[in-house]
Scaffold this motif. Sequence first.
Motif, PDB file in Angstrom:
ATOM      1  N   MET A 100       0.853  -1.369   0.073  1.00 39.56           N
ATOM      2  CA  MET A 100       0.041   0.086  -0.251  1.00 39.56           C
ATOM      3  C   MET A 100       0.817   1.173  -0.001  1.00 39.56           C
ATOM      4  SD  MET A 100      -2.753  -1.167   0.157  1.00 39.56           S
ATOM      5  CE  MET A 100      -3.210  -2.882  -0.296  1.00 39.56           C
ATOM      6  N   THR A 102       3.014   3.993   1.017  1.00 40.36           N
ATOM      7  CA  THR A 102       3.391   4.080   2.523  1.00 40.36           C
ATOM      8  C   THR A 102       3.261   5.723   3.072  1.00 40.36           C
ATOM      9  OG1 THR A 102       5.447   4.659   1.553  1.00 40.36           O
ATOM     10  CG2 THR A 102       5.167   2.267   2.324  1.00 40.36           C
ATOM     11  N   TYR A 103       2.955   6.504   2.084  1.00 36.94           N
ATOM     12  CA  TYR A 103       2.990   7.981   2.349  1.00 36.94           C
ATOM     13  C   TYR A 103       1.480   8.141   3.054  1.00 36.94           C
ATOM     14  CZ  TYR A 103       1.534   7.952  -2.316  1.00 36.94           C
ATOM     15  OH  TYR A 103       0.636   7.676  -3.541  1.00 36.94           O
ATOM     16  N   LEU A 104       0.537   7.115   2.718  1.00 34.58           N
ATOM     17  CA  LEU A 104      -0.874   7.288   3.198  1.00 34.58           C
ATOM     18  C   LEU A 104      -0.928   6.656   4.648  1.00 34.58           C
ATOM     19  CD1 LEU A 104      -2.754   6.697  -0.086  1.00 34.58           C
ATOM     20  CD2 LEU A 104      -2.180   8.949   0.962  1.00 34.58           C
ATOM     21  N   ARG A 146       3.560   3.173   6.537  1.00 34.25           N
ATOM     22  CA  ARG A 146       4.865   2.650   6.625  1.00 34.25           C
ATOM     23  C   ARG A 146       5.247   2.077   8.154  1.00 34.25           C
ATOM     24  NH1 ARG A 146       5.984   8.543   6.705  1.00 34.25           N
ATOM     25  NH2 ARG A 146       6.184   8.549   4.760  1.00 34.25           N
TER      26      ARG A 146
END
Lengths: 320, 513
Positions: A100, A102-104, A146
């Motif tokens: 997915m 990782t910044y979300l 993350r």
Amino acid sequence: MLPGMGADETILRVRGLKKTFKTGFLGRSGFQALAGVDLEVGRGQVFGLLGPNGAGKTTMIKILLDLVRDYEGQAEIFGLPPSHALSRRKVGYLPEAHRMPTYLTGWQVMMLFGMLAGKPRKDIEKRAAALLDRVGMLRDSKRKVREYSKGMQQRLGLAQALVHDPQLILLDEPTDGVDPVGRKVIRDMVTEAKQAGCTIFINSHLLNEVELVCDRVVILNKGLILSQGSIEDLTPNADATMFDLAREVPDMEQLLAGIGTGYRAMGRGFELVVDDAGLDATIDRLRSSGHTIRGISRRRRTLEESFINLVEDSSGGGQA
Amino acid sequence: MNLTIIRALLEDARQQVLDNRVFRLLVILTMVPILMTFVVAFREDALVVLWGFEPIYYADLIQSFGGGSIGDPSGIREQFIQTFQSLIVNFFAGSLGVIFCIAATAFFMPRVLEKGAADTLFSKPVSRFAILFSRYIAGLLFIAGIGGVLVLGMFFGFGLRSGYWDAGFLWGAVTLVYLFGLMHAFSICVAVLTRSSTAAILLTVVLFFIAGRVHWGWETIQYIQHSEMAVLMRESRQGATDDAEKLGSADEEDEQEGFLALMLGSVKVLHYTLPKTRDARIITDKLRRALTNDDFEWKSADGELVIQSAPRGFLIDTESRGELEADGVRWIPMSPKDAKEAELCIRRYPRPQVERGISKSLRPQTGRALAKELKQELEEQPTTVVQPTLKNLSYGGVRMTRVAWGAQGDHSVLSHQRLIFHFDQWIYEIDIVMSEGDTMLAARGAQPLQEFLSPQNMTLGSERHLGQDEWYRQQFGWTSPWRYNIFFSLASSLAFASLMLTIAWLRLSRIDF
């Protein structure tokens, strides 16, 4: 409503599906992942897709999702070819080893994938909260992906696959990295989705998991379907007979010397391969020696046994 | 693709940018020049640090850097501010900043194409092109965020602290986005072809440098082939070349010429193919001029004299336009009630040859000598009611002599000023006439005249004495021939970017995930 969607119609159909991946320098050699697969899946079924590594399971799923192109034969989802974006509108997909963004945050992942499926934000918000709660991720949904463990990412992956209320759910190794409690939750969610009329496709190496949730199973090897049918069809009665006794008998094998073959102790009872005469002889000997028989049954083959037998037969007995 | 999907893609792009550490670092770095514009005030004569804590006079500053004295201080503040703006936006943001941004955004596409990430994203009912384009937009948002903060921050800093409101400066942000957009398209293309962030960074930075050098090379070729300066230099060398040919090295020169032609041809082909990154800065300036209505007011046919803007309160007399050597170029007051007798006129004529010195050799006449002659003539004329005076002035390094006198006009006594100076082979005269007691120029003081004669407003010898950069800057325009045309530069650069995105899309559409 998507084209061609009636109550009993086919959700997914493939005919003579072939796919060869080009390999080597300038794609001069190739690897045939699918060698002509025919399959039809109706509404409300839980389908298990089994096969050894490289059998073509994931390739077939990816063709149906337009992730793999340039194939031969026909493939349809909801009556549309995979290249048609609309065909994927009602499909939820959990890929194997997915990543997915990782910044979300978990919540943003749900919003993103729900909205990418064309669902209005308000609808997604309601469903996302319920699904995240169901997979035990609501509390962590404001954290970035993350920061998630593998199991948490897997739970989130499953939730995102369901967030837009799909009618066809494709799960590739859904319980990978998930603890036993999580597996139970996933199994329950699959059952609930089935009861809600969804068609579910599960690709898994955990055959006992498949056995627990699937109605029908397809076994693939070397790009071909070896067998397909219900779990009952694929797990016929084995030759062995199981005897359940009132108490454990330490010298049982000596007691039954000369009767049948393949003796195997199983808790308070045992398993023995016998014909009808041997069955009578075994009962007589047990009764004459004062043992109480609580039950006698013909043992079914496990899915794993059937799978291994089929794969070994198709590979000439050499490999699993 | 419906609006919800577009919103989702844009929101995803925004989140990706906001989460980027380099983005946050660059935003913090942009605060440095912004803070400077708030801490340092650019006053008319000095920089004032920390609200009067430390004034630094422009004259001292220029001298400390080895410059000469400032003859005319008008426009020096604007020069300082614009130099600072150019340093920050063109140099730091336009080159170093763009390279940083290339590095920071190069992973956007490869990360999408990674196994696991691609499966999830591309299995959604969204076209591959939409996802590709959303990553492109993410890059543009990245630079727009940084560029917007930088330019807006500096704009308000200069406005609030120094009272310098220059809306044209805002174009700087647009140009940064344009410049980066060209590079980012290439970065996306490399990323799709190689699926490697490292390759995308390296090749894009290499392209950025190569495009700049190729364009510079092409400019040089154009300058050598077409500028007046180069034509003169070539003519002076022609004799030497003829002599060399006579010495008999023709074969060797043919080989050299063949190689040179190949090189020149390659540079031209590359120039027309690659994005014209060096033009971005000039386009900003041109847009800035267009926005502030600051394009030049008048230019002589030979390009020797360029007037950027009319004297304050005046407009050009269209009847006199372009006749510098005849009646002169005349500006008349905007207000009809002032139009009776006031005017400002520039004319020129070839410098007369006069016998000078002990040898009595013929030399071109000086402006000062002509001013003296004029003074003598005026003293003898009966219409002169106020006796002429002579004063030496210097505007933008050009020494002028001003003759001021009063003469009887049709309705009133007219105040005359004539500024006379020589430049190259020309004598220039600037006449300023107004009614005696007319407040139009007098009440506003000498400021409008100073502004009009400042080097920022009036440029002499603009064609012949220009270096390559300035020459190209003059050629490059909205209505220039196609090779120097801004629209061609924009169109060909955008075509390059479109081609890169098309290649990326074609490749992406054939990838099996």
